[in-house]
Scaffold this active site. Structure first.
Site, PDB file in Angstrom:
ATOM      1  N   GLY A   1     -15.705  44.793 -72.124  1.00  0.00           N
ATOM      2  CA  GLY A   1     -16.189  44.578 -73.482  1.00  0.00           C
ATOM      3  C   GLY A   1     -17.577  43.973 -73.535  1.00  0.00           C
ATOM      4  N   CYS A   2     -18.170  43.749 -72.378  1.00  0.00           N
ATOM      5  CA  CYS A   2     -19.518  43.206 -72.312  1.00  0.00           C
ATOM      6  C   CYS A   2     -20.485  44.326 -71.935  1.00  0.00           C
ATOM      7  CB  CYS A   2     -19.601  42.084 -71.272  1.00  0.00           C
ATOM      8  SG  CYS A   2     -18.536  40.683 -71.627  1.00  0.00           S
ATOM      9  N   ALA A   3     -21.643  44.337 -72.560  1.00  0.00           N
ATOM     10  CA  ALA A   3     -22.643  45.346 -72.233  1.00  0.00           C
ATOM     11  C   ALA A   3     -23.190  45.118 -70.826  1.00  0.00           C
ATOM     12  CB  ALA A   3     -23.777  45.304 -73.252  1.00  0.00           C
ATOM     13  N   SER A   4     -23.276  43.872 -70.417  1.00  0.00           N
ATOM     14  CA  SER A   4     -23.737  43.511 -69.079  1.00  0.00           C
ATOM     15  C   SER A   4     -22.534  43.363 -68.163  1.00  0.00           C
ATOM     16  CB  SER A   4     -24.483  42.178 -69.127  1.00  0.00           C
ATOM     17  OG  SER A   4     -25.519  42.222 -70.066  1.00  0.00           O
TER      18      SER A   4
END
Length: 134
Positions: free
Chosen positions: A49-52
């Site tokens: 769920g994190c872009a990174s």
């Protein structure tokens, strides 16, 4: 009211005049964190769920929650450092009782993070809360 370390961070943010200074402070907090060993950067510790790329390694010992984390993005490393200030070395009951959105809102983060960063921050908080609840 959060723990004393987080209250100190809130005071620091109140002292800093603009968001650019606060942003730099968050990044500096991330730079000060020790890196996570490569052996701990595994699918089980990765936060979806994190872009990174984000890894959190939580631990509960004698009812006290602690964790380590890392990211490939400087601002996200800083956000992990902010979460460490909020949650690390806290009783599990306090972790579960903490309203992360309200506490982080006191820093003004809600107003200055992109939608992707906000989603990633919520995913990290969810992982922390899941671990504390188990």
């Amino acid at each position: 009211m959060a723990n004393p370390d987080f209250e100190e961070l809130v005071e620091t943010f109140e002292f800093l005049d603009d968001w650019e200074d606060r942003y730099r402070h968050v990044i500096d907090m991330g730079k000060a964190m020790p890196p996570l060993e490569d052996a701990l950067r595994v699918p089980a510790t990765k936060v979806d769920g994190c872009a990174s790329q984000v890894w959190l390694v939580p631990q509960i010992t004698d009812g006290v929650f602690s964790f380590r984390g890392d990211s490939d993005a400087m601002i996200v490393r800083g956000l992990i450092a902010v979460l460490l200030t909020l949650y690390d070395k806290q009783p599990v009951a306090d972790v579960l009782a903490t309203d992360a959105a309200a506490e982080l809102g006191r820093l003004g983060l809600n107003d200055h993070l992109s939608a992707q960063r906000s989603n990633g921050l919520r995913a990290m908080v969810a992982r922390i809360r899941e671990t504390a609840a188990s």
